[in-house]
Design an enzyme around this catalytic site. Structure first.
Site, PDB file in Angstrom:
ATOM      1  N   PHE A  82      38.250  67.548  38.331  1.00 46.98           N
ATOM      2  CA  PHE A  82      38.827  68.861  38.043  1.00 46.98           C
ATOM      3  C   PHE A  82      37.724  69.912  38.204  1.00 46.98           C
ATOM      4  O   PHE A  82      36.609  69.721  37.711  1.00 46.98           O
ATOM      5  CB  PHE A  82      39.373  68.858  36.613  1.00 46.98           C
ATOM      6  CG  PHE A  82      40.205  70.061  36.297  1.00 46.98           C
ATOM      7  CD1 PHE A  82      41.531  70.129  36.699  1.00 46.98           C
ATOM      8  CD2 PHE A  82      39.663  71.129  35.601  1.00 46.98           C
ATOM      9  CE1 PHE A  82      42.306  71.241  36.402  1.00 46.98           C
ATOM     10  CE2 PHE A  82      40.427  72.251  35.302  1.00 46.98           C
ATOM     11  CZ  PHE A  82      41.750  72.311  35.700  1.00 46.98           C
ATOM     12  N   ASP A  89      35.892  62.702  30.660  1.00 44.61           N
ATOM     13  CA  ASP A  89      36.830  63.782  30.390  1.00 44.61           C
ATOM     14  C   ASP A  89      38.214  63.137  30.225  1.00 44.61           C
ATOM     15  O   ASP A  89      38.722  62.490  31.140  1.00 44.61           O
ATOM     16  CB  ASP A  89      36.811  64.780  31.559  1.00 44.61           C
ATOM     17  CG  ASP A  89      37.676  66.006  31.299  1.00 44.61           C
ATOM     18  OD1 ASP A  89      38.675  65.886  30.549  1.00 44.61           O
ATOM     19  OD2 ASP A  89      37.368  67.082  31.844  1.00 44.61           O
ATOM     20  N   ARG A 119      53.470  67.681  41.499  1.00 45.67           N
ATOM     21  CA  ARG A 119      53.266  66.785  40.344  1.00 45.67           C
ATOM     22  C   ARG A 119      54.489  66.827  39.437  1.00 45.67           C
ATOM     23  O   ARG A 119      55.043  67.894  39.161  1.00 45.67           O
ATOM     24  CB  ARG A 119      52.080  67.265  39.484  1.00 45.67           C
ATOM     25  CG  ARG A 119      50.747  67.191  40.111  1.00 45.67           C
ATOM     26  CD  ARG A 119      49.633  67.360  39.067  1.00 45.67           C
ATOM     27  NE  ARG A 119      49.737  68.586  38.267  1.00 45.67           N
ATOM     28  CZ  ARG A 119      48.826  68.972  37.381  1.00 45.67           C
ATOM     29  NH1 ARG A 119      47.755  68.223  37.157  1.00 45.67           N
ATOM     30  NH2 ARG A 119      48.969  70.090  36.700  1.00 45.67           N
ATOM     31  N   TYR A 139      46.177  71.040  24.850  1.00 46.22           N
ATOM     32  CA  TYR A 139      47.488  71.642  25.167  1.00 46.22           C
ATOM     33  C   TYR A 139      48.322  70.819  26.136  1.00 46.22           C
ATOM     34  O   TYR A 139      49.427  71.195  26.480  1.00 46.22           O
ATOM     35  CB  TYR A 139      47.310  73.067  25.717  1.00 46.22           C
ATOM     36  CG  TYR A 139      46.306  73.219  26.834  1.00 46.22           C
ATOM     37  CD1 TYR A 139      46.620  72.871  28.131  1.00 46.22           C
ATOM     38  CD2 TYR A 139      45.023  73.711  26.582  1.00 46.22           C
ATOM     39  CE1 TYR A 139      45.692  73.001  29.150  1.00 46.22           C
ATOM     40  CE2 TYR A 139      44.089  73.839  27.594  1.00 46.22           C
ATOM     41  CZ  TYR A 139      44.430  73.490  28.885  1.00 46.22           C
ATOM     42  OH  TYR A 139      43.501  73.609  29.889  1.00 46.22           O
ATOM     43  N   LYS A 140      47.779  69.675  26.597  1.00 43.56           N
ATOM     44  CA  LYS A 140      48.539  68.853  27.557  1.00 43.56           C
ATOM     45  C   LYS A 140      49.396  67.853  26.777  1.00 43.56           C
ATOM     46  O   LYS A 140      50.350  68.246  26.136  1.00 43.56           O
ATOM     47  CB  LYS A 140      47.577  68.203  28.543  1.00 43.56           C
ATOM     48  CG  LYS A 140      46.921  69.253  29.451  1.00 43.56           C
ATOM     49  CD  LYS A 140      45.793  68.736  30.318  1.00 43.56           C
ATOM     50  CE  LYS A 140      45.263  69.866  31.210  1.00 43.56           C
ATOM     51  NZ  LYS A 140      43.964  69.576  31.789  1.00 43.56           N
TER      52      LYS A 140
HETATM   53  C1  LIG Z   1      43.092  70.609  32.106  1.00 46.21           C
HETATM   54  C2  LIG Z   1      41.696  70.151  32.329  1.00 46.21           C
HETATM   55  C3  LIG Z   1      40.618  70.899  31.847  1.00 46.21           C
HETATM   56  C4  LIG Z   1      40.870  72.219  31.175  1.00 46.21           C
HETATM   57  O1  LIG Z   1      39.761  72.916  30.788  1.00 46.21           O
HETATM   58  P1  LIG Z   1      39.941  74.221  29.881  1.00 46.21           P
HETATM   59  O2  LIG Z   1      38.584  74.624  29.534  1.00 46.21           O
HETATM   60  O3  LIG Z   1      40.791  73.849  28.705  1.00 46.21           O
HETATM   61  O4  LIG Z   1      40.666  75.252  30.689  1.00 46.21           O
HETATM   62  C5  LIG Z   1      39.344  70.383  32.029  1.00 46.21           C
HETATM   63  N1  LIG Z   1      39.142  69.196  32.671  1.00 46.21           N
HETATM   64  C6  LIG Z   1      40.182  68.468  33.153  1.00 46.21           C
HETATM   65  C7  LIG Z   1      39.933  67.177  33.824  1.00 46.21           C
HETATM   66  C8  LIG Z   1      41.486  68.934  33.003  1.00 46.21           C
HETATM   67  O5  LIG Z   1      42.502  68.235  33.493  1.00 46.21           O
END
Ligand SMILES: *Cc1c(COP(=O)(O)O)cnc(C)c1O
Length: 409
Positions: free
Chosen positions: A124, A195, A369, A220-221
């Site tokens: 990501f 992560d 997705r 939030y996921k």
């Molecule tokens: C959604 C996600 C994030 C989100 O980071 P934020 O700082 O909350 O915006 C980070 N890493 C991964 C792998 C994600 O899927």
């Protein structure tokens, strides 16, 4: 596989009562719980209570009287149960991005003499960006590098200080082998940062079983903590006392209310706090986490697998002729909570689906997705979604939508 079969599966679903604990949007088949989980009913009740009573009446007294000051720790301990960590190893705080920064800086302090931080080129973006930011600031201490994800095991050598990997790929849902990679990394003296953004609340995670050093993840996921919910960070007990937090804010101080001129780190996980905890956000996150704990992650995972197997089979039967190609792993055990398809007109197709009430999302260049969140997704939703997708494709409704990528979903 007909609709009646889906209704029967729903009727016998052990988790069916959980759907009633969420706000269910009108005329919408929601497949984006991997990006923003649905809102629990309890969150509204609890937020009103906290605002009216604790904030409204208690005001400043509530930091102590209502345990506001330790809510990040309390919620962290609950998340710990979902990711195979112990009490005092997880704290809910800040955003995932900021926690990635903390984890990389911490790893480098625990593995001095090495400077390479290795990640994958399909990680990501924010994970890579945080690594690049640290490198810009301190090029003599850190060098960020990426390899293809199937090259990770072969790239582990004695120059690497730490690896920064996302367990579940955000585009394809592919699960990396945490056990195998962590073990091989440790053999080479490399520390690991996982992560868990798409893992937490979706698949069982076993951080301590595999002696993981650091982890971060998103609220939030699949934890349904609400838009912009606080994230979390895990620091293994074995490392905590060796780390001087680089984001050395006053809330991570040993005694913040001493207002001392110099920083002394708090004991344990508390030192990874930075500023004042976002209380309302933490309360909302806690409501989401409580529901996942109550539903039981093993049950959720079992149902998620069943749902995704049915979804893929129906898509292949009904929609293969419209140009969808599975982008997620075929093997159900190698895929987590979302199923992705490639489509040459992916963005317009996802727009057309959204206009017809099927909310998934799109990721460049051609990935659609579909998040599957078994805590509220029913078997009949899967069936109905495929019927609607077929309808949109058959009538070529997507041709009315621009292919130029313009928004979040
Ligand atoms: C959604 C996600 C994030 C989100 O980071 P934020 O700082 O909350 O915006 C980070 N890493 C991964 C792998 C994600 O899927």
């Amino acid at each position: 596989m007909d609709r009646q079969m889906m209704l029967d599966l729903d009727a016998n679903d052990r988790l069916k009562k959980f759907r009633d604990k969420f706000y269910i949007p009108h005329d919408t088949l929601y497949f984006d719980g991997n990006s923003l989980g649905m809102a629990p009913l309890e969150t509204k009740r609890k937020m009103i209570e906290v605002i009216e009573k604790e904030w409204g009446q208690g005001l400043i007294r509530s930091w102590a009287d209502e345990d506001w000051a330790i809510s990040g720790q309390r919620v962290g301990n609950k998340i710990a149960k979902l990711i195979g960590a112990n009490e005092g190893e997880v704290i809910a705080a800040d955003s995932t991005s900021i926690n990635i920064f903390k984890a990389i800086a911490a790893a480098l302090q625990c593995n001095t003499g090495r400077k390479i931080v290795l990640s994958t080129d399909d990680n990501f973006p924010t994970d890579l960006y945080m690594m690049q930011g640290l490198e810009k600031f301190s090029p003599e201490r850190i060098k960020g590098m990426t390899v293809k994800s199937d090259q990770i095991l072969d790239s582990l050598n004695e120059e690497v200080a730490a690896i920064l990997l996302t367990e579940v790929n955000y585009k394809t849902g592919q699960i990396l082998d945490m056990s195998k990679i962590t073990k091989k990394a440790h053999e080479k003296g490399i520390l690991v940062i996982w992560d868990l953004s798409h893992s937490a609340g979706s698949i069982p995670v076993h951080l301590n079983k595999y002696s993981v050093d650091f982890a971060v993840g998103c609220g939030y996921k699949f934890l349904n903590g609400g838009p912009g919910a606080p994230a979390f960070i895990f620091i293994s007990k074995k490392h905590q006392k060796n780390i001087y937090p680089i984001l050395s804010g006053w809330m991570g101080h040993k005694d913040p209310f001493e207002f001392s001129k110099n920083y002394t780190a708090a004991n344990g996980i508390d030192r990874f706090l930075c500023g004042t905890p976002p209380l309302l956000g933490l309360i909302a996150l806690e409501c989401g986490v409580d529901l996942v704990l109550e539903a039981d992650l093993k049950q959720l995972r079992k149902k998620a697998i069943k749902l995704s197997v049915i979804f893929i089979e129906l898509m292949e039967r009904q929609c293969n002729k419209y140009g969808f190609k599975l982008a997620s792993p075929k093997n159900k055990n190698n895929r987590a909570g979302h199923v992705s398809f490639r489509h040459a007109n992916g963005f317009s197709v996802s727009r057309a689906l959204a206009a017809d009430g099927v909310i998934g999302d799109f990721r460049v260049p051609d990935i659609i997705r579909f998040g599957i969140a078994p805590i509220y997704t029913r078997y009949q939703d899967i069936y109905d979604a495929v019927e609607r997708i077929k309808h949109v494709m058959k009538l070529e409704k997507w041709k009315q939508f621009d292919q130029k990528v313009t928004s979040y979903t």
